[in-house]
Design a protein around this motif. Sequence first.
Motif, PDB file in Angstrom:
ATOM      1  N   GLU A   1      16.597  31.016  80.336  1.00 46.96           N
ATOM      2  CA  GLU A   1      16.910  30.159  79.195  1.00 46.96           C
ATOM      3  C   GLU A   1      18.377  29.752  79.265  1.00 46.96           C
ATOM      4  O   GLU A   1      19.246  30.587  79.544  1.00 46.96           O
ATOM      5  N   THR A   2      18.619  28.495  79.042  1.00 50.33           N
ATOM      6  CA  THR A   2      19.977  27.964  79.028  1.00 50.33           C
ATOM      7  C   THR A   2      20.171  27.122  77.779  1.00 50.33           C
ATOM      8  O   THR A   2      19.292  26.337  77.417  1.00 50.33           O
ATOM      9  N   LEU A   3      21.293  27.306  77.121  1.00 48.31           N
ATOM     10  CA  LEU A   3      21.620  26.504  75.945  1.00 48.31           C
ATOM     11  C   LEU A   3      23.060  26.023  76.063  1.00 48.31           C
ATOM     12  O   LEU A   3      23.986  26.828  76.172  1.00 48.31           O
ATOM     13  N   ASN A   4      23.238  24.722  76.071  1.00 45.07           N
ATOM     14  CA  ASN A   4      24.559  24.102  76.039  1.00 45.07           C
ATOM     15  C   ASN A   4      24.602  23.174  74.828  1.00 45.07           C
ATOM     16  O   ASN A   4      23.728  22.302  74.687  1.00 45.07           O
ATOM     17  N   ARG A   5      25.596  23.348  73.996  1.00 44.85           N
ATOM     18  CA  ARG A   5      25.735  22.427  72.874  1.00 44.85           C
ATOM     19  C   ARG A   5      27.213  22.192  72.598  1.00 44.85           C
ATOM     20  O   ARG A   5      28.058  23.046  72.853  1.00 44.85           O
ATOM     21  N   ASN A   6      27.515  21.008  72.105  1.00 45.61           N
ATOM     22  CA  ASN A   6      28.876  20.755  71.639  1.00 45.61           C
ATOM     23  C   ASN A   6      28.831  19.825  70.444  1.00 45.61           C
ATOM     24  O   ASN A   6      27.910  19.017  70.300  1.00 45.61           O
ATOM     25  N   ARG A   7      29.823  19.978  69.592  1.00 43.39           N
ATOM     26  CA  ARG A   7      29.934  19.176  68.384  1.00 43.39           C
ATOM     27  C   ARG A   7      31.302  18.509  68.344  1.00 43.39           C
ATOM     28  O   ARG A   7      32.296  19.095  68.754  1.00 43.39           O
ATOM     29  N   LEU A   8      31.313  17.305  67.836  1.00 47.59           N
ATOM     30  CA  LEU A   8      32.512  16.464  67.877  1.00 47.59           C
ATOM     31  C   LEU A   8      32.777  15.849  66.518  1.00 47.59           C
ATOM     32  O   LEU A   8      31.861  15.443  65.815  1.00 47.59           O
ATOM     33  N   LEU A   9      34.066  15.790  66.152  1.00 44.65           N
ATOM     34  CA  LEU A   9      34.485  15.024  64.987  1.00 44.65           C
ATOM     35  C   LEU A   9      35.763  14.273  65.334  1.00 44.65           C
ATOM     36  O   LEU A   9      36.782  14.880  65.667  1.00 44.65           O
ATOM     37  N   ASP A  10      35.671  12.953  65.305  1.00 41.10           N
ATOM     38  CA  ASP A  10      36.826  12.079  65.526  1.00 41.10           C
ATOM     39  C   ASP A  10      37.140  11.342  64.232  1.00 41.10           C
ATOM     40  O   ASP A  10      36.229  10.832  63.561  1.00 41.10           O
ATOM     41  N   VAL A  11      38.408  11.281  63.902  1.00 38.56           N
ATOM     42  CA  VAL A  11      38.871  10.491  62.760  1.00 38.56           C
ATOM     43  C   VAL A  11      40.078   9.695  63.224  1.00 38.56           C
ATOM     44  O   VAL A  11      41.039  10.274  63.753  1.00 38.56           O
ATOM     45  N   TYR A  12      40.022   8.369  63.055  1.00 36.49           N
ATOM     46  CA  TYR A  12      41.164   7.565  63.494  1.00 36.49           C
ATOM     47  C   TYR A  12      41.268   6.289  62.670  1.00 36.49           C
ATOM     48  O   TYR A  12      40.313   5.866  62.005  1.00 36.49           O
ATOM     49  N   ALA A  13      42.457   5.727  62.708  1.00 36.79           N
ATOM     50  CA  ALA A  13      42.744   4.501  61.976  1.00 36.79           C
ATOM     51  C   ALA A  13      43.261   3.449  62.943  1.00 36.79           C
ATOM     52  O   ALA A  13      43.994   3.761  63.885  1.00 36.79           O
ATOM     53  N   ASN A  14      42.855   2.199  62.700  1.00 31.27           N
ATOM     54  CA  ASN A  14      43.282   1.086  63.542  1.00 31.27           C
ATOM     55  C   ASN A  14      43.959   0.024  62.687  1.00 31.27           C
ATOM     56  O   ASN A  14      43.467  -0.352  61.624  1.00 31.27           O
ATOM     57  N   TYR A  15      45.093  -0.412  63.180  1.00 31.12           N
ATOM     58  CA  TYR A  15      45.834  -1.498  62.522  1.00 31.12           C
ATOM     59  C   TYR A  15      45.916  -2.663  63.495  1.00 31.12           C
ATOM     60  O   TYR A  15      46.383  -2.507  64.640  1.00 31.12           O
ATOM     61  N   ARG A  16      45.438  -3.821  63.069  1.00 31.64           N
ATOM     62  CA  ARG A  16      45.497  -5.010  63.923  1.00 31.64           C
ATOM     63  C   ARG A  16      46.023  -6.175  63.100  1.00 31.64           C
ATOM     64  O   ARG A  16      45.484  -6.499  62.038  1.00 31.64           O
ATOM     65  N   LYS A  17      47.078  -6.804  63.591  1.00 38.60           N
ATOM     66  CA  LYS A  17      47.728  -7.876  62.842  1.00 38.60           C
ATOM     67  C   LYS A  17      48.298  -8.899  63.805  1.00 38.60           C
ATOM     68  O   LYS A  17      48.930  -8.542  64.803  1.00 38.60           O
ATOM     69  N   THR A  18      48.030 -10.145  63.507  1.00 43.61           N
ATOM     70  CA  THR A  18      48.624 -11.232  64.277  1.00 43.61           C
ATOM     71  C   THR A  18      49.739 -11.873  63.459  1.00 43.61           C
ATOM     72  O   THR A  18      49.517 -12.315  62.326  1.00 43.61           O
ATOM     73  N   PHE A  19      50.912 -11.884  64.030  1.00 45.21           N
ATOM     74  CA  PHE A  19      52.077 -12.497  63.390  1.00 45.21           C
ATOM     75  C   PHE A  19      52.277 -13.863  64.022  1.00 45.21           C
ATOM     76  O   PHE A  19      52.890 -14.000  65.092  1.00 45.21           O
ATOM     77  N   GLU A  20      51.728 -14.885  63.358  1.00 45.30           N
ATOM     78  CA  GLU A  20      51.723 -16.216  63.943  1.00 45.30           C
ATOM     79  C   GLU A  20      53.125 -16.764  64.165  1.00 45.30           C
ATOM     80  O   GLU A  20      53.381 -17.469  65.152  1.00 45.30           O
ATOM     81  N   ASP A  21      54.049 -16.434  63.261  1.00 48.06           N
ATOM     82  CA  ASP A  21      55.381 -17.021  63.374  1.00 48.06           C
ATOM     83  C   ASP A  21      56.136 -16.500  64.592  1.00 48.06           C
ATOM     84  O   ASP A  21      57.035 -17.172  65.100  1.00 48.06           O
TER      85      ASP A  21
END
Length: 972
Positions: A476-496
């Motif tokens: 018998e073989t058991l492999n398991r993993n659990r993941l939690l990612d939390v992230y923030a993204n900022y995207r802005k175009t400065f036309e000037d």
Amino acid sequence: MQKFILFLAFLIPLGMLAQTKVTGVVTEKGTGTPLLGVNVIVKGTTNGTTTDFDGNYQVTVRDGQTIVFSYVGFKTQEVLFTGQTSVNVALEEDASKLDEVVVVGYGSAVKKDVTGSVESVNADDFNGGAIVSPEQLIAGKTAGVQVTPPSGAPGSSSSIKIRGGVSSLAANSNPLIVVDGVPLDPASAGLNYINANDIESFTVLKDASAASIYGSRATGGVILITTKTGKSGQPFNISVNHYTAVGDNFNEVNVLSSTQFRNLVTANGNPNQIAQLGSTSTDWQDEIYRGSLTSDTNVTVSGGFGNSNYRASVGYVKQEGTLQGSEVDRWTGSVKFIQRLLDDDLKIEANLLGSLLEDTFANTGAIGAAVSFDPTQSVFDPTSQFGGYTENVNADGTINTIAVRNPVGLLEQNSNIANTRRSTGSLKIDYTLPFFRDIKLTALGGYDYNEVEGNTFIPAEAASNFNQQGVTGFYETLNRNRLLDVYANYRKTFEDIKTTVDATVGHSFQRFYRSNISESTTGLGVTNQFKSIGENALESYFGRVNVDYDSKYLLTLNIRNDISSRLNPDDRSDIFGGVSVGWNIIDENFMKDSKVFSQLKLRVAYGETGQQEVGQDYGYLPRYTTGDARVQYQFGYNTDGSPRFVTTLRPEEYDENLRWERSKSINLGLDFGFFNDRLTGSVEVYERKVEDLLNFIPVPAGTNLSNALLTNVGNLENRGLEVSLNAAIVQNDNFSWNTNVNVSFFDNEITKLFLTDNTDSPGVLTGGIAGGVGNTIQINSVGHEVNSFYVFKQIYDAQGAPIEGAYVDINGDGTVDTDDRYRYKSPNADAVIGFSSNMQYGNFDFAFTMRASLGNYAYNNVASNTGNVQSLFGANSINNVNASILDTGFQNQQLFSDYYVQDASFLKLDNITFGYTIDNLFKDARMRVYVAGQNLFTITDYDGLDPEIDGGIDNNFYPRSRNILMGLNLNL
């Protein structure tokens, strides 16, 4: 005046009330595909946004204002706002080709804006054929990526190497594989649980700058797998795919025929040995192999309604192996559901992949037995006490326990069936802040679960375990993993200031658990047990900033802080990262009117990654291993007078200072396109230096609790050149022809191996071989390639035949001994080439993929071990031998002769497909029928079964079959 002021005060809120929140979807006009990263700006203002991965946007606008939609490679479109509740726009492609959107770590990007070495292969470019393990889809498709096909064992996985795959000596050099945002555990990272029909794309992050966002696990590169999804607004769709394939082995190990064998035994044997010859003629390889049959059926439903889209599939494959008794039955399922809420500010995406496998494993020991068992004997013996199979016995009729067993008996008298349950899944939530629309928050929870339960049985009459009266067991073989990612993204175009900033910052935590249990009991009642449990965790903080100035000058910064439980507390936290810059030369004014160039971008990148995948979860800690029933010590007597045995505890070696292996690399790339992208490609040059290698090295007796230790020691360098070319040779309404060729050159060198420079040591021996006990044929030495062959230089006679036992005195001391072994070639290829072609004429299509490997050598251990008279009479029996004996005439094994290190360069036709599509089969139904061939031919000078050998040592592996298949794809 007061009335006038009151009048203005009244108008201001009216103006504010006149502002409207407008949403919509931006797609490509030609295909309806949603476009990511389209700039949506209210003309004459700085008010704007960009579209998300599904082409959605939201912007605030007033009546009479104009919304401007602009995207690289497409014509800018303006829409006058007159109170519409939504504005959907289909952008038309401009003169230049649409830039591909690729998935990168924790986000996505337009290919044109990518500054690292990133390549994506989409479903339209996948290989065809009988593909059970999905990595075969991209074999030969991408420069710098080597996919070694699996062995012929049904359901087996391929080996994947990025940029030569030589990034470590003892640690895992395989790429990190991420499926829908979930990094898989390398201990169970095989992909055969995924249905190939469920995959949308593979994205390969090759250099450290691109991969460093994954920090410590990215030294071997990163492969991002994205599964298919339904499209917004797509009507309900059903698709059915099926193929049936037949396979056979087109090559076999070259051994003596029964006549040749009988003649050789008669000429060299004594009377007792000659008397053992039988009276029949049996080709044992024919007896153990068969033609195979594979069938694969998949049903998929997909669609989109309102703010939702979905896709679900179920598949079943039954694959036989060419080795008698081997097969796999696999059920797969997938579900992907996307829901948008709160005016598309909230997006919820659920992904689920799962499989149920039943593997019937054949005893692969029969492969080696088939090339050694006496070909003058019949398969069956009516007088045999071993289940009726002919076996090697002693003069008194008892089983000869050290002789070769009957190959057919090994297959028929062995049962090994395993059931595997594997699933990966994720739940991803994206939320765009309504009060600050440039910021998007993301939370992703995921898991990877793999459970195996197997049972084994060998009957009491089987010769392989006759003296133990058979054996039963389970594992018998058991492999398991659990993941939690939390992230923030900022995207802005400065036309000037013509600048776009895209920044991501986040936290990741992944925990791994592994357990292995096995037990076997002989018919005599002797039980052996094994149990191991391991856990480790990885916590990370990461960030990335992309800066795009005027679509010409690009900058990317990656950083990641990894904390690994596998390393000592003082060194378990470290920082990795990368920086890369790009210059879109094609957008410069002096290139605007070019009639030749349609793409031209220069990229430079530097990055650092780490490594801690060593298979030991507690290598820095003192630990003890509990002995089993075979490792006990008598300690007094029980009350009944019987001996009392106590289970032992064995101390294991450890290094309390175990720390990160660190890789530093630099990459220079040039992307180009000619004649409106009729010819595109890239050139990459890279160098990677690995320091503090995680390596098993010999240690002096008494300095630790073993003669070898996993520790940080040594340095390694890799260099390479990659060239990729894509040509649209013909493009018109009736006929299209596209080709791809990619060439990769590799070089590696060990620059340090021990803690101190030791000129007296030749290096660290590795590469165990058959023949004798504890023999090795490879070595790692400073100044040489990894796993170089370590052999004697053979001397030949005037006719070019090798002289037995005659080797060159390399050091000139007058004696040929172990000091005269030298480093000769290696299994690492100097260059690999992939070539694919895809043609379409009307409703007909034709495609093929070829691969070549140059400069890789293999050690033919099958020939070196048995191609001699000594092996003819080994183990008190007569045994068949490799046919190389007819050329060499060797009396004894010459295991360390460079005669057996052979050029294993090859050219393979991996697959070829011919199809025809029937439009409007009924109503809107569409059907494609096709025939295909897989592994059709190999051109090589190598004498063994197959030149494509992972690790370079050829020792009786399961042969890869040639497959011919017919299939259909039906869309309703």
